[in-house]
Scaffold this motif. Structure first.
Motif, short mmCIF file in Angstrom:
data_model
loop_
_atom_site.label_atom_id
_atom_site.label_comp_id
_atom_site.label_asym_id
_atom_site.label_seq_id
_atom_site.Cartn_x
_atom_site.Cartn_y
_atom_site.Cartn_z
N GLY A 197 -8.25 0.78 -4.59
CA GLY A 197 -7.31 0.30 -3.83
C GLY A 197 -7.87 0.09 -2.39
O GLY A 197 -7.41 -0.35 -1.51
N GLN A 227 -9.38 1.85 -0.64
CA GLN A 227 -8.56 2.83 0.20
C GLN A 227 -9.33 3.66 1.13
O GLN A 227 -10.13 4.52 0.58
N SER A 245 -2.40 4.86 -10.44
CA SER A 245 -1.85 5.62 -9.45
C SER A 245 -2.29 5.50 -7.96
O SER A 245 -3.44 5.39 -7.69
N ALA A 246 -1.46 5.53 -6.97
CA ALA A 246 -1.85 5.24 -5.43
C ALA A 246 -2.24 6.59 -5.19
O ALA A 246 -1.74 7.47 -5.40
N ARG A 291 -2.43 9.32 -2.41
CA ARG A 291 -1.33 9.80 -1.52
C ARG A 291 -1.96 10.17 0.00
O ARG A 291 -2.50 11.25 0.00
N PRO A 331 -3.03 3.31 2.33
CA PRO A 331 -2.78 2.21 1.17
C PRO A 331 -2.60 0.75 1.64
O PRO A 331 -1.96 0.78 2.64
N CYS A 335 -0.44 -2.26 1.22
CA CYS A 335 0.96 -2.81 0.50
C CYS A 335 0.58 -4.26 0.29
O CYS A 335 0.66 -4.94 1.40
N ARG A 356 -2.76 -1.80 -4.56
CA ARG A 356 -3.20 -0.32 -4.14
C ARG A 356 -3.75 0.39 -5.15
O ARG A 356 -4.40 1.70 -5.13
N THR A 357 -3.54 -0.03 -6.33
CA THR A 357 -3.86 0.73 -7.78
C THR A 357 -4.95 0.13 -8.40
O THR A 357 -5.16 0.35 -9.77
#
Ligand code: TA6
Length: 310
Positions: free
Chosen positions: A49, A51, A76-77, A79, A83, A85, A105-106
Motif C-alpha cells: 500500500g 503505506q 487487507s489494509a 489500520r 492509507p 485511497c 492500499r492493498t
C-alpha cells in the motif's frame, strides 16, 4: 505496467539502501518495509500500500497512529499510518462489492527511488514508490494509470501523490491521504482551520452543515469538508503539541474518529485505541473528484510539521 513479483530484500537493499540511513527490512508478518533514520527524523514505509506507518521528527514523539491489531496481509489494509485511497473514496458508487477506498492500499507497490539531501538546511530522505494499472485493477476500474507516492522524510513529512493518465481516454478519480495522527486523548483534541467551511456529515445521512469554530470530538465524527484549501492545526494538549497539516491541490478535507461505538465494528482496532487517533485527510472526493485528460498528471500533497502547543 506489468505486476512483477516483489524483489527479495537483498536485491531491494542492493538497489536502494543507504548505509546507516535507509534499509529495507522484514516488517510485520514479514512484509517488506523501508526504514529511514536521519538526525532530523525516523520513519517507516511498507511496500504494502506504499503505506507510511511511522514518522518521528527529532525532539518529538511518534506522530502517526498505528493500530496494535492491524493486519499485515495481502488483501487487507493496514489500520493506521497513511492509507492511500484511490481511485474512489469509501464505497464504490456503482459496485457495493468493490473494496472500500479503492484497490491501491492493498497492493504491493514497487520502490522506484530513494534519495538523500544533506544540505545544511535539510537532512531529508525522499522515498518514491509506484504502482499502476494491470489486469486486476482493470476489472474494478477500466483505465490505465501510473500512481507515484513520493514521501520526503525530515523535520517535516511531505507526501506527494501523483497520478498519470497513461490511457487514451479521460478519467475521473477520487483520492485521499488518509492520515491517522497520534493524539493523547481525542476528547481533548481540537482541529482549527475549518471554521465556516461547509461539510457533509456522514454520521447524519451526509447532510450538509457549516463548521462552527474549531472541530471538537465528543461522538463519532465523519465529516467531509468541501471546496477548502485551508491548512489545519491539530491541537493536542495531552502531548502539548500541534500537528500542522498543509495541503496542495486538495479541495476536500475528511475528518474522522469512529468513537467507541464505531470502533466496536473494527476488529483491527483495539477496544480503546480510538481515543489515541484522529484522521485529517487531504483529499479530492465527491463533487471535487479530479478529471484528467490522456497523458496529463495531477499531484496532491500534504505536508506535516509538529510544533509545541504553548
Ligand atoms: O475517512 C473516513 C472514512 O471514510 C470513514 O467513513 C471510515 O469508513 C474510515 O474512512 C475507515 O475506512 P476503512 O475502510 O479503512 O475502515
Amino acid at each position: 505496467m506489468t505486476s512483477r513479483s516483489p524483489l527479495a530484500l537483498d536485491e531491494l537493499n542492493r538497489r536502494f539502501a543507504i548505509e546507516g540511513v535507509v534499509q529495507i527490512v522484514s516488517g510485520n508478518q514479514g512484509l517488506p518495509k523501508v526504514q529511514i533514520a536521519t538526525p532530523a527524523a525516523s520513519a517507516e514505509i511498507y511496500l504494502h500500500g506504499a503505506q507510511l506507518t511511522s514518522w518521528v521528527p527529532a525532539g518529538s514523539g511518534e506522530v502517526i497512529f498505528l493500530s496494535e491489531r492491524s493486519k499485515f496481509a495481502d488483501g487487507s489494509a493496514i489500520r493506521g499510518g497513511v492509507p492511500i485511497c484511490f481511485p474512489w473514496f469509501r464505497n464504490k458508487a456503482d459496485d457495493p462489492k468493490a473494496p472500500s477506498h479503492g484497490f491501491v492500499r492493498t497492493k504491493t507497490w514497487e520502490l522506484e527511488s530513494v534519495t538523500r539531501d544533506v544540505t545544511q538546511a535539510s537532512h531529508t530522505v525522499a522515498v518514491t514508490l509506484v504502482t499502476g494499472s494491470d489486469d486486476a485493477s482493470r476489472k474494478w476500474w477500466p483505465h490505465d494509470f501510473l500512481l507515484r507516492h513520493r514521501v520526503t522524510i525530515g523535520a517535516e513529512l511531505k507526501m506527494e501523490l501523483t497520478l498519470t493518465n497513461t490511457g487514451q481516454t479521460r478519467l475521473t478519480f477520487e483520492e485521499a491521504l488518509h492520515t491517522y495522527h497520534r493524539v493523547a486523548a481525542v476528547g481533548h483534541v481540537r482541529i482549527a482551520g475549518l471554521d465556516g467551511v461547509a461539510y457533509l456529515d456522514n454520521t447524519d445521512a451526509n447532510r450538509e452543515k457549516i463548521q462552527q469554530g474549531d472541530i471538537a470530538f465528543a461522538r463519532q465524527t465523519d465529516s467531509a469538508y468541501l471546496n477548502t484549501t485551508h491548512n489545519l492545526e491539530i491541537l493536542d494538549p495531552g502531548l502539548n503539541r500541534r500537528i500542522l497539516v498543509a495541503k496542495r491541490n486538495s479541495l476536500t478535507t475528511v475528518v474522522w474518529n469512529p468513537w467507541q461505538e464505531g470502533a466496536k465494528s473494527l476488529s483491527d482496532l483495539g477496544d480503546e485505541e480510538w481515543r489515541e487517533m484522529v484522521c485529517a485527510e487531504a483529499s479530492n472526493i465527491r463533487a471535487f473528484a479530479v478529471t484528467l485528460p490522456p497523458g496529463e498528471q495531477h499531484t496532491m500533497a500534504a505536508t506535516l510539521r509538529v510544533a509545541k502547543l504553548a
